[in-house]
Design a protein around this motif. Structure first.
Motif, PDB file in Angstrom:
ATOM      1  N   TYR A   5       0.912  -1.128   0.050  1.00  0.00           N
ATOM      2  CA  TYR A   5      -0.230   0.096   0.163  1.00  0.00           C
ATOM      3  C   TYR A   5       0.901   1.061   0.095  1.00  0.00           C
ATOM      4  O   TYR A   5       0.407   2.075  -0.342  1.00  0.00           O
ATOM      5  CB  TYR A   5      -1.095   0.007   1.200  1.00  0.00           C
ATOM      6  CG  TYR A   5      -1.971  -1.012   0.927  1.00  0.00           C
ATOM      7  CD1 TYR A   5      -3.066  -0.885   0.068  1.00  0.00           C
ATOM      8  CD2 TYR A   5      -2.036  -2.213   1.571  1.00  0.00           C
ATOM      9  CE1 TYR A   5      -4.149  -2.018  -0.273  1.00  0.00           C
ATOM     10  CE2 TYR A   5      -2.630  -3.329   1.683  1.00  0.00           C
ATOM     11  CZ  TYR A   5      -3.948  -3.258   0.424  1.00  0.00           C
ATOM     12  OH  TYR A   5      -4.655  -4.114   0.102  1.00  0.00           O
ATOM     13  N   ASP A   6       1.968   1.269   0.589  1.00  0.00           N
ATOM     14  CA  ASP A   6       3.009   2.427   0.696  1.00  0.00           C
ATOM     15  C   ASP A   6       3.386   2.611  -0.768  1.00  0.00           C
ATOM     16  O   ASP A   6       3.747   3.495  -1.414  1.00  0.00           O
ATOM     17  CB  ASP A   6       4.399   2.261   1.448  1.00  0.00           C
ATOM     18  CG  ASP A   6       3.935   1.991   2.930  1.00  0.00           C
ATOM     19  OD1 ASP A   6       2.803   2.835   3.170  1.00  0.00           O
ATOM     20  OD2 ASP A   6       4.852   1.859   3.704  1.00  0.00           O
ATOM     21  N   THR A   7       3.456   1.373  -1.391  1.00  0.00           N
ATOM     22  CA  THR A   7       4.088   1.453  -2.875  1.00  0.00           C
ATOM     23  C   THR A   7       2.913   2.139  -3.913  1.00  0.00           C
ATOM     24  O   THR A   7       3.286   2.788  -4.592  1.00  0.00           O
ATOM     25  CB  THR A   7       4.429   0.045  -3.457  1.00  0.00           C
ATOM     26  OG1 THR A   7       5.321  -0.655  -2.771  1.00  0.00           O
ATOM     27  CG2 THR A   7       5.001   0.033  -5.128  1.00  0.00           C
ATOM     28  N   ILE A   8       1.740   1.473  -3.694  1.00  0.00           N
ATOM     29  CA  ILE A   8       0.660   2.178  -4.257  1.00  0.00           C
ATOM     30  C   ILE A   8       0.375   3.649  -4.089  1.00  0.00           C
ATOM     31  O   ILE A   8       0.195   4.391  -4.990  1.00  0.00           O
ATOM     32  CB  ILE A   8      -0.626   1.507  -4.077  1.00  0.00           C
ATOM     33  CG1 ILE A   8      -0.738  -0.220  -4.424  1.00  0.00           C
ATOM     34  CG2 ILE A   8      -2.048   2.081  -4.526  1.00  0.00           C
ATOM     35  CD1 ILE A   8      -1.747  -0.971  -4.045  1.00  0.00           C
TER      36      ILE A   8
END
Length: 120
Positions: A5-8
């Motif tokens: 989710y950090d990547t998204i």
């Protein structure tokens, strides 16, 4: 392991930083500020909606519908603001398609390996 989710969220920020995104934002603003182009665009959206509703209800597209669509297509193509907007949409869509292909590649590889096993 990275938090996906950090990547998204980072991907979202990166998209917003892309020139293709900024160019689309500018094209949308230009559309909003051009009454003629904005009217044609809204006419186009209304026609799209009516076609989708007819398709969902199993109704045929009439000759009159086709005539209206062709006339509207000419208006769209003849309007520089809308043509620019459509070009900017196409460019950003290419970026999104590339992202989608990269994101779904691992899943596609799993199913491809299944198909390869079935063929052996």
């Amino acid at each position: 392991m990275a938090n996906i989710y950090d990547t998204i969220n980072q991907l979202e920020r990166d998209i917003r930083d892309q020139d293709t995104y900024k160019d689309l934002v500018a094209a949308i603003e230009a559309l909003k500020n051009d009454e003629e182009a904005y009217g044609i665009y809204n006419e186009f959206r209304a026609l799209q909606t009516s076609f989708q509703l007819k398709a969902q209800m199993g109704q045929e597209i009439t000759e009159e519908d086709e005539k209206n669509a062709n006339e509207l297509q000419e208006k769209l193509a003849g309007n520089a603001v809308i043509s620019d907007l459509m070009n900017k949409e196409r460019l950003l869509n290419t970026v999104v398609e590339d992202i989608n292909q990269a994101v779904t590649r691992p899943i596609n590889e799993i199913y491809q390996s299944l198909m390869n096993k079935e063929q052996n």
